[in-house]
Design an enzyme around this catalytic site. Structure first.
Site, short mmCIF file in Angstrom:
data_model
loop_
_atom_site.label_atom_id
_atom_site.label_comp_id
_atom_site.label_asym_id
_atom_site.label_seq_id
_atom_site.Cartn_x
_atom_site.Cartn_y
_atom_site.Cartn_z
CE1 TYR A 58 -52.31 73.78 6.93
CE2 TYR A 58 -52.09 75.16 5.00
CZ TYR A 58 -51.52 74.45 6.02
OH TYR A 58 -50.15 74.44 6.16
CG HIS A 136 -49.32 68.60 6.18
ND1 HIS A 136 -50.57 69.15 6.03
CD2 HIS A 136 -48.63 69.51 6.90
CE1 HIS A 136 -50.62 70.32 6.63
NE2 HIS A 136 -49.45 70.57 7.16
CB SER A 216 -44.90 79.43 11.78
OG SER A 216 -45.26 80.23 12.88
N PRO A 217 -42.96 81.76 9.57
CG PRO A 217 -42.83 82.99 7.59
CD PRO A 217 -43.62 81.90 8.26
CG LEU A 218 -43.80 86.77 9.89
CD1 LEU A 218 -44.96 87.67 9.47
CD2 LEU A 218 -42.47 87.52 9.74
N GLY A 219 -43.11 83.63 13.55
CA GLY A 219 -43.38 83.13 14.89
C GLY A 219 -42.45 83.74 15.93
#
Length: 294
Positions: A58, A136, A216-219
């Site tokens: 990152y 990863h 990315s749980p709000l994707g």
């Protein structure tokens, strides 16, 4: 905040907030001054968020290219130390992804690279042992059984306390668990209203006693217009409850299984405070059925 567990009797059980914090978007650019990021970490801890997730890949890759490798780890460690909150955070990182010139991404799961990645993360995070180190992403260049063998070596080295997988399918999870045993504690895959194909991985994690960390749980939620068009049930439940659609999405994910611990990203205190409130939002069976069908 309500809590959930990572770990087991062998490596130790860690109680963490049911909502974590994904740190990929932290980069201390002109739009993210350091004080804003410090305020975001403070707000997360005040709300009960204790699982912080970073990775050695990152960083602001478009500007820095391959030199971005490790920048997020350094930044996050510096913020935590500046606030003096090391003892309040379970800091997880990952290795096996690499940044390339031009801001691109590649994989390197060779034993040599993964060993170096662990050592480099130890130094950048300023710790003697990494609490949770995750592989990863599978690499097409390295057989997964070889990756698992390297992870076993890393788990037995004492340099990491717990190990996890990321972007792994059910067969890979089972294969890793068969070799790593109780050293393996988590799986981090994409899961959101717009991306539900990791449901089988959640079931495997529940069966094996592993935490499932949706990235990315709000994707897919997007702006109000996009939300109403693509996921109207989430918009409707949010309106009925007087909360954000983001809270509804995270509460829906938490309801999938007790092993789920979403790690939404946030760059502002308001964002993580809103996300954290999802841990205390109880959806009814009727609401969950509507969301499942959306």
């Amino acid at each position: 905040m309500r809590t959930r567990e990572i770990g087991n009797d062998h490596v130790g059980r860690e109680t963490v907030g049911a909502i974590g914090l994904g740190l990929m978007t932290f980069d201390q650019s002109g739009t993210q001054p350091r004080e804003q990021l410090l305020d975001t970490v403070r707000a997360a801890l005040d709300a009960g968020v204790t699982l912080f997730d970073t990775a050695d890949a990152y960083g602001p890759g478009e500007e820095r290219g391959a030199a971005a490798q490790g920048e997020n780890e350094r930044l996050v460690a510096g913020l935590i130390d500046e606030l003096g909150v090391r003892d309040r955070v379970l800091l997880a990182t990952k290795g096996g992804h690499v940044r390339t010139d031009g801001g691109g991404w590649d994989t390197d799961s060779s034993p040599e690279h993964l060993r170096r990645a662990v050592d480099a993360s130890l130094q950048r995070l300023g710790v003697e042992q990494i609490a949770l180190w995750q592989h990863h992403r599978p690499s097409p260049k390295v057989p997964y059984e070889d990756v698992i063998a390297t992870m076993k070596e890393i788990a037995e080295s004492g340099k990491v306390r717990m190990v996890g997988l990321s972007n792994a399918d059910p067969g890979q999870i089972r294969a890793a668990h068969a070799v790593l045993g109780e050293a393996l504690v988590s799986v981090q895959n994409q899961f959101s209203p717009a991306f539900r194909s990791s449901r089988p991985e959640i079931d495997v994690c529940a069966e094996l006693g592993l935490a499932f960390l949706p990235w990315s749980p709000l994707g897919g939620l997007g702006d109000a217009k996009s939300l109403a068009e693509k996921h109207p049930a989430f918009a409707e439940v949010a309106a009925d409850r007087g909360v954000s659609a983001q809270q509804v999405a995270l509460a829906w994910e938490l309801a999938q299984s007790q092993v789920v611990i979403p790690i939404p990203g946030a760059k502002r205190p308001q964002s993580i405070t809103d996300s954290a409130a999802a841990a205390d939002l109880d959806l009814t069976e009727e609401e969950l059925a509507r969301l499942d069908a959306d």
